[in-house]
Design a protein around this motif. Structure first.
Motif, PDB file in Angstrom:
ATOM      1  N   MET A 138       6.775  69.881 -27.846  1.00 12.58           N
ATOM      2  CA  MET A 138       5.993  69.166 -26.834  1.00 12.58           C
ATOM      3  C   MET A 138       5.988  67.668 -27.098  1.00 12.58           C
ATOM      4  O   MET A 138       6.042  66.849 -26.153  1.00 12.58           O
ATOM      5  CB  MET A 138       4.562  69.703 -26.799  1.00 12.58           C
ATOM      6  CG  MET A 138       3.651  68.945 -25.843  1.00 12.58           C
ATOM      7  SD  MET A 138       1.972  69.592 -25.767  1.00 12.58           S
ATOM      8  CE  MET A 138       2.166  70.871 -24.535  1.00 12.58           C
ATOM      9  N   PHE A 139       5.935  67.265 -28.362  1.00 13.66           N
ATOM     10  CA  PHE A 139       5.870  65.835 -28.682  1.00 13.66           C
ATOM     11  C   PHE A 139       7.200  65.140 -28.380  1.00 13.66           C
ATOM     12  O   PHE A 139       7.223  63.973 -27.977  1.00 13.66           O
ATOM     13  CB  PHE A 139       5.470  65.642 -30.150  1.00 13.66           C
ATOM     14  CG  PHE A 139       4.133  66.269 -30.466  1.00 13.66           C
ATOM     15  CD1 PHE A 139       3.029  65.996 -29.679  1.00 13.66           C
ATOM     16  CD2 PHE A 139       3.989  67.132 -31.531  1.00 13.66           C
ATOM     17  CE1 PHE A 139       1.794  66.572 -29.957  1.00 13.66           C
ATOM     18  CE2 PHE A 139       2.763  67.727 -31.819  1.00 13.66           C
ATOM     19  CZ  PHE A 139       1.659  67.451 -31.028  1.00 13.66           C
ATOM     20  N   LYS A 140       8.278  65.873 -28.549  1.00 10.42           N
ATOM     21  CA  LYS A 140       9.594  65.319 -28.211  1.00 10.42           C
ATOM     22  C   LYS A 140       9.709  65.143 -26.698  1.00 10.42           C
ATOM     23  O   LYS A 140      10.382  64.229 -26.206  1.00 10.42           O
ATOM     24  CB  LYS A 140      10.688  66.264 -28.723  1.00 10.42           C
ATOM     25  CG  LYS A 140      12.100  65.716 -28.618  1.00 10.42           C
ATOM     26  CD  LYS A 140      13.073  66.649 -29.350  1.00 10.42           C
ATOM     27  CE  LYS A 140      14.490  66.113 -29.320  1.00 10.42           C
ATOM     28  NZ  LYS A 140      15.087  66.144 -27.980  1.00 10.42           N
ATOM     29  N   LEU A 141       9.005  66.017 -25.968  1.00  6.27           N
ATOM     30  CA  LEU A 141       9.022  65.968 -24.507  1.00  6.27           C
ATOM     31  C   LEU A 141       8.478  64.631 -23.995  1.00  6.27           C
ATOM     32  O   LEU A 141       8.953  64.083 -23.004  1.00  6.27           O
ATOM     33  CB  LEU A 141       8.181  67.128 -23.955  1.00  6.27           C
ATOM     34  CG  LEU A 141       8.271  67.448 -22.462  1.00  6.27           C
ATOM     35  CD1 LEU A 141       9.669  67.895 -22.085  1.00  6.27           C
ATOM     36  CD2 LEU A 141       7.288  68.560 -22.114  1.00  6.27           C
ATOM     37  N   PHE A 142       7.480  64.061 -24.702  1.00  2.43           N
ATOM     38  CA  PHE A 142       6.909  62.781 -24.302  1.00  2.43           C
ATOM     39  C   PHE A 142       7.917  61.643 -24.457  1.00  2.43           C
ATOM     40  O   PHE A 142       7.860  60.650 -23.734  1.00  2.43           O
ATOM     41  CB  PHE A 142       5.658  62.481 -25.127  1.00  2.43           C
ATOM     42  CG  PHE A 142       4.420  63.171 -24.618  1.00  2.43           C
ATOM     43  CD1 PHE A 142       3.725  62.652 -23.541  1.00  2.43           C
ATOM     44  CD2 PHE A 142       3.965  64.333 -25.214  1.00  2.43           C
ATOM     45  CE1 PHE A 142       2.578  63.277 -23.069  1.00  2.43           C
ATOM     46  CE2 PHE A 142       2.825  64.965 -24.750  1.00  2.43           C
ATOM     47  CZ  PHE A 142       2.126  64.453 -23.670  1.00  2.43           C
ATOM     48  N   LYS A 143       8.854  61.838 -25.389  1.00  2.00           N
ATOM     49  CA  LYS A 143       9.824  60.765 -25.659  1.00  2.00           C
ATOM     50  C   LYS A 143      11.032  60.826 -24.731  1.00  2.00           C
ATOM     51  O   LYS A 143      11.451  59.805 -24.189  1.00  2.00           O
ATOM     52  CB  LYS A 143      10.294  60.847 -27.114  1.00  2.00           C
ATOM     53  CG  LYS A 143       9.181  60.579 -28.120  1.00  2.00           C
ATOM     54  CD  LYS A 143       9.704  60.737 -29.540  1.00  2.00           C
ATOM     55  CE  LYS A 143       8.576  60.502 -30.558  1.00  2.00           C
ATOM     56  NZ  LYS A 143       9.054  60.710 -31.951  1.00  2.00           N
ATOM     57  N   ASP A 144      11.603  62.041 -24.549  1.00  2.00           N
ATOM     58  CA  ASP A 144      12.846  62.120 -23.765  1.00  2.00           C
ATOM     59  C   ASP A 144      12.675  62.767 -22.387  1.00  2.00           C
ATOM     60  O   ASP A 144      13.573  62.690 -21.542  1.00  2.00           O
ATOM     61  CB  ASP A 144      13.940  62.858 -24.549  1.00  2.00           C
ATOM     62  CG  ASP A 144      13.521  64.261 -24.985  1.00  2.00           C
ATOM     63  OD1 ASP A 144      12.682  64.876 -24.303  1.00  2.00           O
ATOM     64  OD2 ASP A 144      14.047  64.758 -25.998  1.00  2.00           O
TER      65      ASP A 144
END
Length: 520
Positions: A138-144
């Motif tokens: 989920m945290f990677k989702l905020f970036k890419d």
């Protein structure tokens, strides 16, 4: 006691009406919690106040000349929609977790409460990083902003671990910027149970079909695909290859599984009886007809599946009536002028070369093409001999129960000997051989000497003596065939039972009996 009061104020469609209503709230020093504005309606949500004060507020609102009515309501429109959405999210059998751009939890449904062992009220508004792993997708989702599916996660809480699968999607603004994220979460144990249930349903449909060879697995895949459609199916294969078992599997895997599956062998009944069985008849149509008439099998199978075995033995007259059912979905009882609509899926089967029958005028070409929308070839046992060990084990297990026998082992030599034989009678013949082996076995282990195959025994008993004189192969085969049918007639005393035992059609037996003059 209510915590809030909601008023629905209906008005004329006038500009500035909302501001006038808000001014009345200001005059009475009442805080506004929420408002909804429509063309002819304004809804407000305020803190709980006394009845007297509420009445005074309503009076002040009525001072506005454009106001038509004021009514107290349970919920505002957005609240109704919001609560419906929450109910839906809680009803879903997986976790729904929504987080804003500040990593604050906005949605944490009941499934998440159970899985993570947190109360929703504790979690809503808190930082999600205190609940899931710091490297969660989920945290990677905020970036890419790239969605992800079925990523495995394990959260270690010390006393217990949370093992789940998660899929995530970004929440985007009008410019495509990620302003939040929504993730679905599935307890991995429940996910595995679901897979097991799905496999059980499919395996259950094929539970009576024993074999893991490439050829039989290919047929299972075809059957699984065909079952989802409403297409007519034609099963092709030698006698004893399990055509009815596959017909049942198609029915079980189809949307008709909860309705009737009816099988009829077109070769075992005379033409007039077959017609009345299939189409039914009216009262008084013939001597012996039931009072009130009788439904045909097509009517009985309405909404379900009808399996027409040995379709190649069906008389041409009846073939025309079957074609009518396939084309128009209607049947007509014998002796009736009324047509009845039926919804029946037909699965047909034959062990004959139906294309040759069409060429010879023995089978209607138009019916053949209607039936063979989806032809499926079932391989004979000699083409899938690697399934013999599985089949033998299956038969032994079932026959042990039937005969109360105690066969515990199957010798390697026993299987090797069975693998050498060509099995013209296919699985039915193998089952008979295993049954005879169990009867002949004196211990708890099946061995090569327990195998008794009729063709070998015929030669051993000199039923055919090819050294006696010069004869053609056709003459030798005819003599053997005559002897087999003769013995079967003596044993079973019934043409139908003989046909069943020898694995051929009733018509075939009648023709052979006439040829060899072997009447009972």
């Amino acid at each position: 006691m209510k915590e809030n009061i909601r008023l629905e104020i209906r008005t004329k469609d006038t500009i500035g009406i909302t501001l006038k209503i808000l001014e009345k709230l200001y005059e009475m020093n009442i805080d506004l919690r929420a408002a909804e504005v429509f063309s002819k309606k304004v809804c407000i949500k305020i803190d709980e106040i006394s009845k007297e004060r509420l009445q005074r507020l309503i009076e002040k609102i009525f001072e506005i000349k454009e106001v038509l009515s004021v009514d107290e309501v349970e919920l505002l429109s957005y609240e109704k929609n919001e609560r419906k959405l929450i109910a839906i999210i809680d009803a879903v059998d997986e976790g729904i977790l929504a987080v804003n751009k500040d990593y604050k939890v906005e949605i944490f449904n009941r499934y998440c409460e159970t899985l993570f062992k947190y109360n929703k009220d504790e979690v809503i508004g808190s930082d999600i990083r205190a609940i899931i792993n710091k490297d969660a997708p989920m945290f990677k989702l905020f970036k890419d902003g790239i969605p992800y599916d079925n990523v495995e996660q394990i959260v270690d809480r010390g006393d217990f671990k949370i093992h789940y699968l998660t899929s995530g999607r970004p929440v985007l603004d009008d410019l495509g910027n990620t302003i939040g994220a929504v993730a679905s979460i599935k307890d991995i144990n429940k996910a595995m149970q679901l897979v097991e249930v799905v496999n059980t349903i499919k395996d259950g449909a094929f539970s009576d079909i024993i074999g893991k060879s490439n050829k039989i697995e290919y047929v299972k895949r075809i059957v699984s695909s065909v079952a989802k459609t409403t297409s007519t199916v034609l099963l092709l294969g030698e006698s004893g290859t399990g055509k009815e078992l596959f017909a049942k599997a198609i029915h079980r895997l189809s949307s008709r599984a909860n309705n009737k599956f009816i099988a009829i062998n077109c070769a075992t009944l005379p033409e007039n009886l077959l017609e009345s069985e299939l189409f039914g008849y009216e009262e008084g149509t013939f001597t012996g007809a039931l009072k009130g008439g009788k439904n045909g099998i097509f009517e009985e199978a309405d909404g379900g599946t009808l399996f027409l075995d040995e379709i190649g033995e069906m008389p041409l007259k009846l073939q025309a009536k079957i074609l009518r059912v396939l084309q128009d979905g209607v049947v007509r009882r014998i002796g009736s002028s009324k047509e009845t609509k039926v919804d029946v899926r037909i699965i047909a089967a034959t062990n004959r070369n139906i294309e040759d029958m069409v060429k010879n005028g023995e089978f209607r070409e138009d019916l053949y093409y209607r039936l063979s929308v989806m032809p499926i070839y079932l391989p004979p046992l000699r083409e899938r001999k690697e399934d013999i060990p599985l089949l033998v084990n299956y038969f032994v297990e079932n026959l042990n129960k039937k005969f109360n026998s105690k066969i515990k082992r199957i010798d390697k030599g026993y299987i090797e000997e069975l693998m050498k034989y060509s099995w013209p009678g296919n699985i039915r013949e193998l089952q008979n051989v295993v049954e005879r082996s169990i009867i002949l076995c004196e211990g708890d282990t099946l061995i090569k000497d327990n195998i008794y195959i009729n063709t070998d025994k015929f030669i051993q008993n000199n039923i055919i003596d090819i050294s006696e004189e010069e004869r053609t192969l056709e003459e030798i085969v005819s003599e053997c065939e005559r002897e087999v049918i003769k013995r079967a007639l003596i044993k079973y005393k019934s043409y139908r039972e003989v046909a069943k035992h020898l694995g051929v059609s009733h018509t075939t037996i009648m023709n052979k009996i006439k040829k060899y003059k072997l009447y009972l």
